[in-house]
Design a protein around this motif. Sequence first.
Motif, PDB file in Angstrom:
ATOM      1  N   ALA A  92       0.856  -1.183   0.000  1.00  0.00           N
ATOM      2  CA  ALA A  92       0.000   0.000   0.000  1.00  0.00           C
ATOM      3  C   ALA A  92       0.894   1.235   0.000  1.00  0.00           C
ATOM      4  CB  ALA A  92      -0.900   0.005   1.226  1.00  0.00           C
ATOM      5  N   ASP A 178      -3.794   1.229  -3.662  1.00  0.00           N
ATOM      6  CA  ASP A 178      -3.812  -0.215  -3.472  1.00  0.00           C
ATOM      7  C   ASP A 178      -2.499  -0.841  -3.940  1.00  0.00           C
ATOM      8  OD1 ASP A 178      -3.912  -0.463  -6.272  1.00  0.00           O
ATOM      9  OD2 ASP A 178      -6.075  -0.782  -6.313  1.00  0.00           O
ATOM     10  N   SER A 184      -7.330   3.981  -3.895  1.00  0.00           N
ATOM     11  CA  SER A 184      -8.433   3.222  -3.306  1.00  0.00           C
ATOM     12  C   SER A 184      -9.228   4.042  -2.306  1.00  0.00           C
ATOM     13  CB  SER A 184      -7.904   1.953  -2.621  1.00  0.00           C
ATOM     14  OG  SER A 184      -7.010   2.277  -1.569  1.00  0.00           O
ATOM     15  N   ALA A 203      -6.589  -1.760   1.808  1.00  0.00           N
ATOM     16  CA  ALA A 203      -5.750  -1.791   0.607  1.00  0.00           C
ATOM     17  C   ALA A 203      -4.796  -2.988   0.623  1.00  0.00           C
ATOM     18  CB  ALA A 203      -4.963  -0.501   0.479  1.00  0.00           C
ATOM     19  N   GLU A 206      -7.453  -6.585   0.569  1.00  0.00           N
ATOM     20  CA  GLU A 206      -8.525  -6.822  -0.394  1.00  0.00           C
ATOM     21  C   GLU A 206      -8.050  -7.708  -1.539  1.00  0.00           C
ATOM     22  OE1 GLU A 206      -9.758  -3.078  -1.957  1.00  0.00           O
ATOM     23  OE2 GLU A 206      -7.806  -2.616  -2.793  1.00  0.00           O
TER      24      GLU A 206
END
Length: 208
Positions: A92, A178, A184, A203, A206
């Motif tokens: 991230a 992300d 994101s 982030a 997922e």
Amino acid sequence: MTDPTSSQAARLGRRTLLRAVVLGAAIIPLAACVGEEDPLAKQAREGNNKNYIAGDGSVEEYAPESRTAPVEIKAVAYDGSAIDSADWAGQATILNFWYAACAPCRIEAPHMVELNKEFGDKAQFIGINVRDEKDAAEAFERNFGIKYPSVQDTEGSIQLAMTKYVPLKAVPTTLVLDKQGRVSARVLGAADKTTLKALINTALTESL
């Protein structure tokens, strides 16, 4: 008896009016599709050095299917390190737009420091300074113990480039990218630590 010249002028006038109406009808929907210019980008373009629009702390998250292309940035940080978005894949990334005299920036700075330590190499924090020269920026970083790099963007080139992805609209603004480098989430104004931590975790975990 009708003057032929007058009749011809009248026909031309009606055609001109009709053409204007048709063109106008074509132009109006196009204009309606153009969004209002990002205020921060407008300030950067004008070069007025204000660089501060109050945010309300609002958060917007973007579903994977609605995200834009990966953010592309190449720059050199105040400490001389190279910043290249090509290096962000798999983690991230947090982009924080700030400057030293911005009160909300000072409020959120300790939270950024704590989260940077907490996430370690799972998340890359990068500051984008929209106003300060090197000395002022580094004094701010020393004062708050900021270890992650910041890039000077007083000319607004990064701010303007970001309009391709998501409007900034305020200082501070924090963007969470992300693991593919796409935006994101966006926080306008001082970022709440708990909220930002949740956005970063999302982030990281997922399925894209």
